[in-house]
Design a protein around this motif. Structure first.
Motif, mmCIF file in Angstrom:
data_model
loop_
_atom_site.group_PDB
_atom_site.id
_atom_site.type_symbol
_atom_site.label_atom_id
_atom_site.label_comp_id
_atom_site.label_asym_id
_atom_site.label_seq_id
_atom_site.Cartn_x
_atom_site.Cartn_y
_atom_site.Cartn_z
ATOM 1 N N VAL A 42 63.146 -0.569 32.816
ATOM 2 C CA VAL A 42 64.148 -1.056 33.765
ATOM 3 C C VAL A 42 63.831 -2.496 34.122
ATOM 4 C CG1 VAL A 42 64.598 1.232 34.711
ATOM 5 C CG2 VAL A 42 62.832 -0.189 35.741
ATOM 6 N N ASP A 43 64.866 -3.227 34.547
ATOM 7 C CA ASP A 43 64.627 -4.602 34.961
ATOM 8 C C ASP A 43 64.695 -4.719 36.471
ATOM 9 O OD1 ASP A 43 67.315 -4.119 35.096
ATOM 10 O OD2 ASP A 43 67.939 -5.984 34.130
ATOM 11 N N ALA A 44 64.043 -5.758 36.986
ATOM 12 C CA ALA A 44 64.032 -6.038 38.416
ATOM 13 C C ALA A 44 63.806 -7.535 38.577
ATOM 14 C CB ALA A 44 62.927 -5.245 39.117
ATOM 15 N N PHE A 45 64.095 -8.037 39.772
ATOM 16 C CA PHE A 45 63.996 -9.475 39.999
ATOM 17 C C PHE A 45 63.315 -9.747 41.337
ATOM 18 C CE2 PHE A 45 67.640 -8.547 37.347
ATOM 19 C CZ PHE A 45 67.458 -9.429 36.284
ATOM 20 N N VAL A 46 62.662 -10.900 41.413
ATOM 21 C CA VAL A 46 62.018 -11.280 42.669
ATOM 22 C C VAL A 46 62.935 -12.161 43.509
ATOM 23 C CG1 VAL A 46 59.695 -11.069 41.736
ATOM 24 C CG2 VAL A 46 60.868 -13.268 41.592
ATOM 25 N N ASP A 47 63.983 -12.708 42.910
ATOM 26 C CA ASP A 47 64.938 -13.517 43.655
ATOM 27 C C ASP A 47 66.224 -13.689 42.834
ATOM 28 O OD1 ASP A 47 64.185 -15.322 41.659
ATOM 29 O OD2 ASP A 47 62.913 -16.503 42.987
ATOM 30 N N VAL A 48 67.246 -14.235 43.447
ATOM 31 C CA VAL A 48 68.531 -14.618 42.847
ATOM 32 C C VAL A 48 69.356 -13.415 42.373
ATOM 33 C CG1 VAL A 48 69.729 -16.039 41.129
ATOM 34 C CG2 VAL A 48 67.550 -16.834 42.112
ATOM 35 N N GLN A 49 68.800 -12.591 41.499
ATOM 36 C CA GLN A 49 69.550 -11.461 40.947
ATOM 37 C C GLN A 49 69.107 -10.130 41.554
ATOM 38 O OE1 GLN A 49 69.242 -13.221 36.523
ATOM 39 N NE2 GLN A 49 70.414 -11.328 36.587
ATOM 40 N N GLN A 50 69.916 -9.130 41.318
ATOM 41 C CA GLN A 50 69.628 -7.759 41.742
ATOM 42 C C GLN A 50 69.539 -6.872 40.511
ATOM 43 O OE1 GLN A 50 69.059 -6.682 44.907
ATOM 44 N NE2 GLN A 50 69.209 -8.816 45.602
ATOM 45 N N PRO A 51 68.800 -5.758 40.591
ATOM 46 C CA PRO A 51 68.140 -5.196 41.767
ATOM 47 C C PRO A 51 66.805 -5.889 42.051
ATOM 48 C CG PRO A 51 67.726 -3.798 39.873
ATOM 49 C CD PRO A 51 68.663 -4.873 39.405
ATOM 50 N N SER A 52 66.407 -5.838 43.306
ATOM 51 C CA SER A 52 65.134 -6.436 43.682
ATOM 52 C C SER A 52 63.985 -5.533 43.244
ATOM 53 C CB SER A 52 65.066 -6.642 45.192
ATOM 54 O OG SER A 52 64.935 -5.386 45.857
ATOM 55 N N LEU A 53 62.828 -6.128 43.066
ATOM 56 C CA LEU A 53 61.657 -5.349 42.673
ATOM 57 C C LEU A 53 61.343 -4.274 43.699
ATOM 58 C CD1 LEU A 53 59.200 -4.845 40.855
ATOM 59 C CD2 LEU A 53 57.981 -6.606 42.166
ATOM 60 N N ALA A 54 61.406 -4.627 44.976
ATOM 61 C CA ALA A 54 61.094 -3.649 46.026
ATOM 62 C C ALA A 54 62.031 -2.450 45.952
ATOM 63 C CB ALA A 54 61.176 -4.315 47.401
ATOM 64 N N ASP A 55 63.313 -2.696 45.696
ATOM 65 C CA ASP A 55 64.280 -1.593 45.613
ATOM 66 C C ASP A 55 64.007 -0.708 44.399
ATOM 67 O OD1 ASP A 55 65.551 -2.409 47.896
ATOM 68 O OD2 ASP A 55 67.205 -3.423 46.866
ATOM 69 N N VAL A 56 63.704 -1.327 43.262
ATOM 70 C CA VAL A 56 63.439 -0.546 42.051
ATOM 71 C C VAL A 56 62.213 0.345 42.252
ATOM 72 C CG1 VAL A 56 62.717 -0.685 39.632
ATOM 73 C CG2 VAL A 56 64.569 -2.144 40.478
ATOM 74 N N VAL A 57 61.171 -0.206 42.840
ATOM 75 C CA VAL A 57 59.952 0.582 43.075
ATOM 76 C C VAL A 57 60.239 1.712 44.061
ATOM 77 C CG1 VAL A 57 57.635 0.521 44.077
ATOM 78 C CG2 VAL A 57 58.351 -1.266 42.484
ATOM 79 N N ALA A 58 61.015 1.433 45.107
ATOM 80 C CA ALA A 58 61.316 2.456 46.115
ATOM 81 C C ALA A 58 62.178 3.580 45.555
ATOM 82 C CB ALA A 58 62.014 1.808 47.311
ATOM 83 N N GLU A 59 63.020 3.242 44.577
ATOM 84 C CA GLU A 59 63.962 4.229 44.043
ATOM 85 C C GLU A 59 63.429 4.965 42.820
ATOM 86 O OE1 GLU A 59 67.359 1.817 43.343
ATOM 87 O OE2 GLU A 59 67.751 1.470 45.485
ATOM 88 N N THR A 60 62.221 4.670 42.403
ATOM 89 C CA THR A 60 61.624 5.345 41.248
ATOM 90 C C THR A 60 60.350 6.051 41.667
ATOM 91 O OG1 THR A 60 60.492 3.280 40.647
ATOM 92 C CG2 THR A 60 62.592 3.758 39.535
ATOM 93 N N SER A 61 59.843 6.866 40.765
ATOM 94 C CA SER A 61 58.619 7.605 41.074
ATOM 95 C C SER A 61 57.786 7.739 39.806
ATOM 96 C CB SER A 61 58.957 8.990 41.636
ATOM 97 O OG SER A 61 59.710 9.731 40.681
#
Length: 234
Positions: free
Chosen positions: A38-57
């Motif tokens: 999956v991809d994630a971003f630290v700025d500018v684009q979504q989804p954010s890294l924090a959201d991806v980590v929170a929504e996965t296990s």
């Protein structure tokens, strides 16, 4: 349980840059059978890294799409990982011989010649560790190119790019800028406006990503998937 690979970097407002990053993630996905990528971003684009980590296990490895150390990004990634023992942060993509080899390919594609003066330009170096990484990247590029490579930085510490270009022009040869940027974006655009005779494309050019970049990203992930590996911060 298989390890999920989170490919994470800076986002970009550039359509070309977004397309190139998406192509890289898709190529990594195709070459990682059995792993969810999956991809994630630290700025500018979504989804954010924090959201991806929170929504996965489960076990997750964050692969930073960074060419050199980035203090703010490293801190963010390590803070996100610290909140979940199943999340680890792999080493950054660069500096690395693979990036130097692709950098030389971009020089050749741009028509660079042995008589040209080469200046490797990084968009940013935000501290001594970042500058050391950029300097190492230039040494690797020099070794693969087979000639001297000057270094300039658009923003941050190190030799300002304007000064690096002034020194390069003093050699009375054509000045070729080797863009030390992963994809098109604001940093890459700033490099392209420097006024050099030739500016190379980013490491992620148009079309399919170089297979060596895909292999490098997967190798970074595999480092943390090896039994007994001790994590190290980016």
């Amino acid at each position: 349980m298989s390890t999920r690979i989170i490919v994470c970097g800076h986002g970009t407002t550039s359509h070309l840059g977004r397309s190139a990053l998406a192509s890289l993630v898709n190529a990594i996905r195709r070459h990682a059978p059995g792993c969810e990528v999956v991809d994630a971003f630290v700025d500018v684009q979504q989804p954010s890294l924090a959201d991806v980590v929170a929504e996965t296990s489960g076990p997750r490895v964050i692969v930073p799409l960074l060419l050199n150390h980035d203090c703010a990004t490293a801190r963010l990634m390590n803070e996100v990982a610290a909140d979940d023992p199943l999340v680890r942060v792999a080493p950054a993509m660069g500096p690395d011989w693979v990036l130097a080899e692709i950098g030389v390919r971009r020089l050749i594609e741009a028509g660079a010649k042995p008589s040209d003066t080469i200046v490797m330009v990084a968009p940013q170096a935000d501290g001594s560790k970042a500058l050391a990484d950029v300097s190492k990247a230039a040494r690797l590029l020099s070794a693969v190119w087979g000639g001297p490579v000057h270094v300039g930085v658009v923003d941050g510490v190190g030799t300002p790019v304007e000064d690096a270009l002034d020194v390069a022009r003093a050699h009375s040869h054509r000045v070729v800028v080797s863009m030390y940027a992963l994809a098109s974006g604001e940093g890459a655009s700033a490099i392209g406006r420097l006024g050099a005779d030739v500016v190379t494309a980013p490491l992620l050019g148009a079309g399919a990503p170089d297979p060596r970049l895909v292999s490098l990203a997967l190798e970074r992930a595999r480092v943390l998937q090896a039994p007994g590996h001790v994590d190290s911060a980016i």
